[in-house]
Design an enzyme around this catalytic site. Sequence first.
Site, PDB file in Angstrom:
ATOM      1  N   HIS A  55     -12.628  -1.546  -7.276  1.00 50.03           N
ATOM      2  CA  HIS A  55     -13.561  -0.827  -8.152  1.00 50.03           C
ATOM      3  C   HIS A  55     -14.455  -1.805  -8.901  1.00 50.03           C
ATOM      4  O   HIS A  55     -15.670  -1.618  -8.987  1.00 50.03           O
ATOM      5  CB  HIS A  55     -12.800   0.006  -9.191  1.00 50.03           C
ATOM      6  CG  HIS A  55     -12.415   1.367  -8.734  1.00 50.03           C
ATOM      7  ND1 HIS A  55     -13.324   2.306  -8.311  1.00 50.03           N
ATOM      8  CD2 HIS A  55     -11.203   1.968  -8.655  1.00 50.03           C
ATOM      9  CE1 HIS A  55     -12.693   3.420  -7.987  1.00 50.03           C
ATOM     10  NE2 HIS A  55     -11.406   3.237  -8.178  1.00 50.03           N
ATOM     11  N   HIS A  81      -6.813  -1.746  -5.127  1.00 51.95           N
ATOM     12  CA  HIS A  81      -7.685  -0.590  -5.379  1.00 51.95           C
ATOM     13  C   HIS A  81      -8.505  -0.801  -6.657  1.00 51.95           C
ATOM     14  O   HIS A  81      -9.729  -0.641  -6.650  1.00 51.95           O
ATOM     15  CB  HIS A  81      -6.811   0.664  -5.490  1.00 51.95           C
ATOM     16  CG  HIS A  81      -7.561   1.929  -5.697  1.00 51.95           C
ATOM     17  ND1 HIS A  81      -7.637   2.902  -4.727  1.00 51.95           N
ATOM     18  CD2 HIS A  81      -8.255   2.411  -6.764  1.00 51.95           C
ATOM     19  CE1 HIS A  81      -8.353   3.924  -5.190  1.00 51.95           C
ATOM     20  NE2 HIS A  81      -8.737   3.640  -6.432  1.00 51.95           N
ATOM     21  N   GLU A  82      -7.830  -1.160  -7.750  1.00 52.49           N
ATOM     22  CA  GLU A  82      -8.530  -1.304  -9.034  1.00 52.49           C
ATOM     23  C   GLU A  82      -9.477  -2.497  -9.029  1.00 52.49           C
ATOM     24  O   GLU A  82     -10.592  -2.412  -9.559  1.00 52.49           O
ATOM     25  CB  GLU A  82      -7.527  -1.400 -10.191  1.00 52.49           C
ATOM     26  CG  GLU A  82      -6.628  -0.189 -10.348  1.00 52.49           C
ATOM     27  CD  GLU A  82      -7.361   1.142 -10.395  1.00 52.49           C
ATOM     28  OE1 GLU A  82      -8.495   1.200 -10.908  1.00 52.49           O
ATOM     29  OE2 GLU A  82      -6.801   2.143  -9.910  1.00 52.49           O
ATOM     30  N   CYS A  90      -7.998   8.545  -5.276  1.00 53.88           N
ATOM     31  CA  CYS A  90      -8.800   7.893  -6.311  1.00 53.88           C
ATOM     32  C   CYS A  90      -9.310   8.939  -7.291  1.00 53.88           C
ATOM     33  O   CYS A  90      -9.774  10.004  -6.873  1.00 53.88           O
ATOM     34  CB  CYS A  90      -9.976   7.163  -5.665  1.00 53.88           C
ATOM     35  SG  CYS A  90     -11.081   6.357  -6.837  1.00 53.88           S
TER      36      CYS A  90
END
Length: 197
Positions: free
Chosen positions: A152, A148-149, A106
């Site tokens: 966030h 993952h995004e 990351c």
Amino acid sequence: MAIVPIRIVGDPVLHTPTQPVPVGPDGSLPDDLPELIANMYETMDAANGVGLAANQIGVPLRLFVYDCAETRGGGTRHRGVVINPVLETSEIPETMPDPDDDEEGCLSVPGESFPTGRAGWARVTGLDADGKEVTLEGNDLFARMLQHETGHLDGFLYIDKLIGRNARAAKRAVKSNGWGVPGLSWTPGQVADPFGH
């Protein structure tokens, strides 16, 4: 366009759910959104990333940019932006992730990577830069990037999802790097690439 600093784990903007990008009754998007998207692309490219969420550069809005291959071995690269994404996934395995196949990094945890359990398939629906509906779907690396995004934007980093010895190793890395506090960032191009690209 500008390369902007990437926030590091511990900054409150990374640990707080983002706000939806406002969409007008006619489907219009904010006038300043194209500049934000351009800055995100430039920053992601300078950092050699496969994705970048707006809150990673301190903007608490629900959008991310990506430039990601289908698999770790390559395949077709996909590049774009997703505004106000909604994520669907297959089941996430409950077993320890494979250290060879499930390694994840990351830009907000620069230079570190840990095996992370993720669903093998993911789909995101949202809007593109023109406010048109978009659906992205994939397996392998592309599915990992989508999860993952979107994570966030929900206020989580991948290290928050780690289990067992991987979670302990991540906590040690955060502590040894002096992270975990507000106000830390790094700017791609001004420091050496933390992942050695």
